[in-house]
Design an enzyme around this catalytic site. Structure first.
Site: not given
Lengths: 404, 52
Positions: A174-176, A179
């Protein structure tokens, strides 16, 4: 060389993964990004992936994760619990176009650095908050990491084997994703500002950023009330579909057939035309009903073959096959190298190393790439660049021995 | 307060002990499958058209 975001300044007060990814993308597109860290509290990623699993004297600069996510940025550490630190942040914000932060909603407002506080200094500022669950709603103050957000967004419920426990994807998925969504939002807000002169506030929830990934399950429930079972590597719409062992230790190939025609191409390519006449495999439903036997037959063919050779053979025949590649394979992959995917980053302690590009798009008119220092440049460089006074500093940390 | 990097408040000896997990421990907990002893040579020998 076209540098589309030249003249745009990003004050990146986010940390760890999602926010720094957004700022890195903007930096690669030409923006001046300033990474702001707390003086007392390290980013976890500063410690991860040290060269040869060892720590140098300036070990806080050795982590390759931190370097990758912050390549090209300037940097500064501030004590935001002190008025001088808050004043310095405001001075930087007043000279910035974009603010990024990834704290729980109360944090920046608590410092007096929320959107309204900074809009008073610069009315056209674009302020992007990336939080776990957004700035409103009953979950707004809850904290999150990828490990909790994959389950909360429905991804884990779909990942794993029938009857088994839900599983994570193996990466911080989920982070990239968040981003990149933030980068799209910021670029959109920049376009809006260019047309109207207005800045705006962007409330981006990492939870919501992941929901489009499970849109199929959401729509199936909405239309049919169906709750899916975990399927491992299998698919309702494709058969065969799975990963199959290849020659070597822990080497695999993924194979999927979209329709009967592709299945017949697989039969021919593997030298098993008799499978076409096998009633167990006649049509999608039959192949589903006999998937264990189907998998065993295909595995008998793949087991003695090199995974890349098998992939090439099947692809040549028009079958969607993909070798399962690990880090070594990817770094040595002839296709990625031929496309110039990796950018060579040279550190004094490790020499030149191939780093994956942050924005994997091959533009015909520009080349997104880290243009600045390997590690966030020093506070003096940052304050000088922004033409603000460093007089409020009461103490300067030891000089940062940057590796180039 | 302004600085260049976070204060290394902890002595390096403490951080080193905490951060440098011995390989046998990493393998014991299943985090690492193997270490290629020739990984540098493999990377040095790779072809391609990387840009700096």
């Amino acid at each position: 060389m076209v540098v589309p975001l030249e003249g745009i300044r990003v004050l990146d007060a986010s940390n760890t993964y999602a926010g720094p990814t957004c700022a890195r993308v903007l930096s690669d597109l030409g923006a001046e990004a300033i990474h702001v860290e707390a003086m007392q509290r390290w980013e976890t990623v500063r410690m991860i992936v040290q060269p040869e699993n060892n720590l140098a004297e300036d070990y806080w600069n050795g982590g390759a994760y931190f370097m990758k996510r912050n390549l090209g940025k300037k940097g500064i550490t501030l004590d935001l619990k002190q008025p001088a630190g808050v004043a310095a942040f405001k001075a930087l914000a007043a000279k910035s176009d974009i603010i990024l932060e990834s704290f729980a909603p109360r944090v920046m407002r608590g410092f007096g650095l929320g959107y309204e506080d900074l809009r008073a200094l610069r009315p056209d500022i674009i302020y992007c908050s990336l939080s776990g669950y957004g700035q409103s709603g009953p979950y707004r103050d809850w904290i999150a990491y990828g490990m909790g957000l994959e389950p909360a967004s429905g991804i884990s419920q779909l990942t794993g084997y029938p009857g088994g426990a839900p599983m994570r994807s193996g990466i911080s998925l989920t982070d990239p994703l968040t981003g990149l969504a933030a980068a799209v939002a910021v670029l959109t807000a920049l376009r809006h500002r260019r047309r109207t002169g207005e800045g705006q506030y962007l409330d981006l929830s990492e939870h919501e950023a992941a929901l489009p990934l499970v849109a199929g399950a959401l729509l199936d429930y909405q239309m049919n009330g169906r709750v899916p079972e975990r399927r491992g590597n299998r698919s309702f719409t494709h058969a065969p579909q799975g990963v199959y062992p290849c020659a070597g230790d822990d080497e695999w190939i993924a194979i999927t057939c979209h329709d009967d025609a592709e299945w017949e191409r697989l039969c021919t390519a593997t030298g098993h035309p008799e499978w076409k006449d096998d009633e167990r495999f006649a049509g999608l439903l039959a192949r589903h009903a006999n998937h264990d036997a189907l998998d065993a037959a295909i595995a008998d063919w793949t087991r003695s073959r090199d995974k890349l050779d098998a992939m090439a053979l099947l692809q040549t025949a028009g079958v969607r096959a993909g070798a399962v590649l690990h880090a070594r394979d990817l770094l040595l992959n002839e296709h990625l190298s031929a496309r110039g995917h990796f950018e060579t980053i040279t550190r004094s302690d490790t020499g030149p190393k191939p780093f994956p590009r942050q924005l994997p798009v091959h533009f015909s008119k520009l080349t997104p790439a880290a243009r600045g220092p390997l590690l966030p440049a020093s506070a003096s460089t940052t304050t000088r660049s922004c033409a603000i006074s460093r007089a409020s500093a009461t103490r300067t940390s030891p000089s940062c021995a940057r590796r180039r | 307060m302004i600085g260049d990097h976070p204060d290394p408040a902890m002595p390096i000896e403490f951080v080193r002990a905490a951060a440098r997990w011995p390989l046998d421990v990493l393998q014991e907990i299943g985090a690492i499958k193997q270490v290629d002893p020739d990984f540098k040579e493999r990377l040095d020998a790779r072809g391609g058209t990387d840009e700096t």
